[in-house]
Scaffold this motif. Structure first.
Motif, short mmCIF file in Angstrom:
data_model
loop_
_atom_site.label_atom_id
_atom_site.label_comp_id
_atom_site.label_asym_id
_atom_site.label_seq_id
_atom_site.Cartn_x
_atom_site.Cartn_y
_atom_site.Cartn_z
N THR A 88 30.22 6.87 24.61
CA THR A 88 30.35 7.91 25.62
C THR A 88 30.07 7.39 27.02
N ILE A 175 23.92 16.16 28.08
CA ILE A 175 24.85 16.85 27.19
C ILE A 175 24.12 17.91 26.35
N VAL A 179 24.81 21.88 26.34
CA VAL A 179 25.20 22.55 25.10
C VAL A 179 24.28 23.73 24.80
N MET A 226 39.23 15.88 22.80
CA MET A 226 38.98 15.88 24.24
C MET A 226 40.29 15.67 25.01
N GLY A 326 26.88 14.76 32.24
CA GLY A 326 26.90 15.81 31.24
C GLY A 326 27.93 16.89 31.59
N LEU A 329 31.58 15.73 30.84
CA LEU A 329 31.99 15.83 29.44
C LEU A 329 32.21 17.28 29.03
N MET A 330 31.40 18.19 29.54
CA MET A 330 31.58 19.61 29.19
C MET A 330 32.88 20.15 29.79
N TYR A 333 35.66 20.12 27.34
CA TYR A 333 35.65 21.12 26.27
C TYR A 333 35.64 22.54 26.82
N LYS A 341 31.11 22.75 22.07
CA LYS A 341 29.70 22.33 22.07
C LYS A 341 29.39 21.44 20.87
N ALA A 344 30.59 18.07 21.64
CA ALA A 344 29.68 17.40 22.58
C ALA A 344 28.49 16.79 21.85
N ASN A 347 29.44 13.56 20.55
CA ASN A 347 29.35 12.56 21.62
C ASN A 347 27.94 11.99 21.75
#
Length: 511
Positions: A88, A175, A179, A226, A326, A329-330, A333, A341, A344, A347
């Motif tokens: 990641t 992350i 989440v 992703m 973080g 990456l969110m 999604y 989530k 994630a 990840n």
């Protein structure tokens, strides 16, 4: 006498390497034999009683202790590298090309692909020394750098892995916090990632390899999800708004950054092959390593570049999730709700898979310093390293992009200098004479290291002249519109300095 004959002449039951939990006799007569003259400690007996904890330390793995090479073991090694490099944190590095440097997708992707190709090749080359020698990478380095100068590389590699582990923990903590909707703090998330990495590293490379053989599949599936979720939002049309000179400077800097991702694995590469038989073809080891890590790093870097274009062109995502890793990456999604989530969290498991090799190798690097350090069991250093990088992650959790931007090039500087010395010593000076692999712990049979030490410092001088970081910009970097040329000038200075210095050293000392 051929190197193979020398090895056979030296290998005998009395000279077998011992467990890292044995106390070494520091006298010259026992320095290579590894004879245990002390009674077993209570701690050592405890560790040896635990099932599946690796007892092998920095000592050489003898030919009769190694495993047979099969088609399945080749596949397993390819999958291990693919899993480790499908990290990641590489997504975060890729995003820097478009988010931080402002490059277009095309410019950043080309830099990432070719930079990664060069970096993966250095990993592949260094990995070939594991089966040949049965020694860890920076133990093999003693044959190029000398017994004492190689210790500096061990310490530099400890700092390298501490930095990477810190970054992994911060990204994982962010992350997990995102989440949970903020119910779980970043600090707690950092501890969760660090503890998981520590547990895996404690059990050694055999257990880790088994885990990595299957860990790549959920990681790859999540990355495909992703791409499907965020891919339609990638910005492929925006061009870099800079003059030609500034654009080229940014391209060189990002190319060097992506190269540094691969270079950071080179000082660990042979560690994972010491249980492979010495008759394995070098091209086979090279190919398996490059295919495994090269493909994974390209996938994650290019994906990060695409996510960076989303954040750079869509302020809505930046406001919703923030601009930290973080949040990046969110963003991928955004439309997947609870399933996003869950992805994630996968990840985060990928971060643990990437973190474990560094935690494992740091324990080895401390023992390679010799003396007192060699007598301390590896798990103690693994635990100490985990505490240090966890504390650093907690302190630097709010400035990760700045840390990454300044930290990664520094890795590239020292590794490329070290790599040039290894390459020139092997190709120019050792091609015919070969190596006595039984002398790994005997300073009297290893090079003096004077030429390597001086060349290393000269290379660093070149890197300083060409580096361009927020805290310092070298003269050459200033003359080239801010290009980060530290890696290239450092490599060039080292390549020119080492051969004449090594020839002088050989003429004076004969080794």
């Amino acid at each position: 006498m051929k190197p193979e004959d020398i090895e056979k002449a030296h290998e005998s039951p009395s000279l077998r390497s011992v467990s890292p939990f044995e106390i070494y006799n520091d006298s010259s007569s026992a320095i290579n034999a590894g004879i245990d003259t002390k009674p077993q400690s209570r701690y050592r007996r405890l560790i040896q009683s635990l099932k599946n904890v690796e007892s092998q330390g920095i000592e050489r793995v003898l030919p009769e202790e190694r495993e047979e090479m099969t088609a399945s073991s080749t596949l397993h090694m390819l999958l291990m590298w693919f899993s480790m490099a499908l990290a990641t944190n590489n997504i975060i590095v890729g995003s820097m090309g478009t988010m931080v440097l402002g490059l277009s997708f095309k410019d950043a992707a080309l830099c990432a692909v070719f930079g990664n190709l060069v970096g993966a090749s250095t990993i592949g080359y260094m990995s070939t020394w594991g089966p040949r020698s049965g020694n860890r990478t920076l133990i093999v380095s003693r044959y190029f750098m000398g017994y004492y100068p190689s210790k500096a590389c061990c310490m530099l590699n400890v700092f390298t892995n501490l930095g990477y582990s810190m970054v992994n923990c911060v990204v994982g903590g962010q992350i997990l916090s995102k989440v949970s909707g903020g119910h779980l703090s970043v600090l707690v998330g950092i501890v969760v990632v660090a503890f998981s990495s520590w547990v895996m590293a404690m059990f050694g490379m055999r257990i880790f390899q088994i885990y990595e053989r299957v860990a790549w599949l959920p990681q790859l599936m999540v990355l495909c999800i992703m791409v499907g979720s965020a891919g339609p939002h990638f910005d492929f049309s925006t061009r870099t708004e800079s003059s030609a000179a500034v654009l080229n400077a940014k391209r060189i800097s990002f190319f060097s950054l992506c190269l540094s991702v691969g270079l950071s694995w080179a000082p660990l590469a042979a560690d994972y092959y010491v249980y492979y038989p010495s008759h394995v073809k070098r091209w086979r080891t090279f190919a398996v390593t490059v295919l495994g890590c090269g493909q994974a790093m390209v996938i994650t870097l290019v994906l990060g570049i695409g996510l960076g274009t989303v954040m750079a062109s869509s302020p809505t995502y930046a406001l919703k999730y923030g601009t930290d890793p973080g949040g990046l990456l969110m963003t991928a999604y955004d439309s997947l709700g609870g399933f996003g989530k869950f992805c994630a969290v996968i990840n985060v498991l990928a971060l643990v898979a990437s973190n474990t090799p560094g935690s494992y190798s740091m324990g080895m690097n401390f023992q390679m310093l010799g003396g007192f350090f060699q007598r301390v069991p590896r798990p103690i250093f693994t635990t100490l390293s985990t505490i240090i990088y966890t504390a650093c992650a907690m302190g630097g959790r709010n400035s990760l992009y700045e840390i990454f931007k300044g930290f990664l090039p520094l890795i590239g500087y020292w590794v490329i200098i070290w790599f040039m010395i290894v390459l020139e010593e092997d190709v120019i000076f050792r091609r015919k004479s070969g190596y006595d692999w039984t002398a790994w712990n005997n300073p009297q049979k290893l090079p003096k290291g004077i030429a390597a030490g001086i060349s290393f410092l000269i290379g660093w001088a070149g890197a300083i002249l060409g580096m361009n970081q927020s805290y310092y910009s070298g003269i050459i970097a200033q003359l080239t519109n801010g290009s980060d040329l530290g890696i290239w000038i450092g490599a060039g200075f080292t390549a020119m300095a080492y051969p004449p210095l090594r020839m002088l050293e050989l003429s004076l000392y004969g080794r």
